[in-house]
Scaffold this motif. Structure first.
Motif, PDB file in Angstrom:
ATOM      1  N   GLU A 149       0.800  -1.174  -0.054  1.00 14.46           N
ATOM      2  CA  GLU A 149       0.012  -0.031   0.012  1.00 14.46           C
ATOM      3  C   GLU A 149       0.786   1.271  -0.046  1.00 14.46           C
ATOM      4  O   GLU A 149       0.669   2.257  -0.680  1.00 14.46           O
ATOM      5  N   GLU A 150       1.699   1.452   0.707  1.00 10.97           N
ATOM      6  CA  GLU A 150       2.713   2.597   0.935  1.00 10.97           C
ATOM      7  C   GLU A 150       3.494   2.680  -0.429  1.00 10.97           C
ATOM      8  O   GLU A 150       3.985   3.787  -0.521  1.00 10.97           O
ATOM      9  N   THR A 162       1.513   5.148  -5.007  1.00  9.96           N
ATOM     10  CA  THR A 162       1.469   6.477  -4.693  1.00  9.96           C
ATOM     11  C   THR A 162       1.837   7.370  -6.017  1.00  9.96           C
ATOM     12  O   THR A 162       2.298   6.544  -6.907  1.00  9.96           O
ATOM     13  N   PRO A 163       1.296   8.318  -6.217  1.00 13.45           N
ATOM     14  CA  PRO A 163       1.881   8.831  -7.182  1.00 13.45           C
ATOM     15  C   PRO A 163       3.077   9.119  -7.376  1.00 13.45           C
ATOM     16  O   PRO A 163       3.786   9.111  -8.550  1.00 13.45           O
ATOM     17  N   ALA A 164       3.950   9.142  -6.310  1.00  8.43           N
ATOM     18  CA  ALA A 164       5.451   9.454  -6.329  1.00  8.43           C
ATOM     19  C   ALA A 164       6.125   8.153  -6.983  1.00  8.43           C
ATOM     20  O   ALA A 164       7.019   8.343  -7.542  1.00  8.43           O
ATOM     21  N   SER A 165       5.490   7.058  -6.510  1.00  9.15           N
ATOM     22  CA  SER A 165       6.020   5.754  -7.258  1.00  9.15           C
ATOM     23  C   SER A 165       5.922   5.573  -8.665  1.00  9.15           C
ATOM     24  O   SER A 165       6.692   5.335  -9.325  1.00  9.15           O
ATOM     25  N   HIS A 205       5.847   8.502 -10.634  1.00  4.41           N
ATOM     26  CA  HIS A 205       6.251   9.859 -11.397  1.00  4.41           C
ATOM     27  C   HIS A 205       6.911   9.476 -12.543  1.00  4.41           C
ATOM     28  O   HIS A 205       6.578   9.991 -13.604  1.00  4.41           O
TER      29      HIS A 205
END
Length: 108
Positions: A65-66, A69-72, A74
């Motif tokens: 889950e962590e 994210t959008p960061a992963s 990008h």
């Protein structure tokens, strides 16, 4: 697929991730570079989900889950880093004394 999942080099992991992302881009997408934001390259939200599923199948991992994210997602650099961290976690779990996790078991 080539080498077993656990034996791929960083360059091979990057190349596999790049190929999986490229399959989800529009046919007229330009060159995909490491730092180009994937949304700018044409990766849609549906394409992102399809890429995540393809990565899980290709590498035998499950995105925790962590990392969803959008960061992963990008750019290729951040996505490859996320995949590398999952592969490292799986290897560490498999190498831990007293565990029976195999090299192809998913990280949950």
């Amino acid at each position: 697929m080539g080498l077993p999942r656990a034996e791929r080099t960083d360059d091979e992991v990057y190349a596999s991730v790049r190929d999986l992302v490229t399959r989800q881009l529009p046919p007229d997408a330009g060159p995909l570079t490491p730092a180009l934001p994937l949304r700018e390259a044409g990766l849609t939200s549906l394409g992102t989900v399809a890429t995540m599923v393809a990565i899980e199948a290709e590498f035998g991992v499950t995105f925790p889950e962590e990392l969803v994210t959008p960061a992963s997602f990008h750019d290729l650099t951040s996505l490859t880093s996320a995949v590398a961290s999952m592969l490292a976690a799986r290897k560490a779990a498999a190498d831990a004394p007293g565990t029976s996790a195999g090299a192809d078991d998913a990280v949950v």
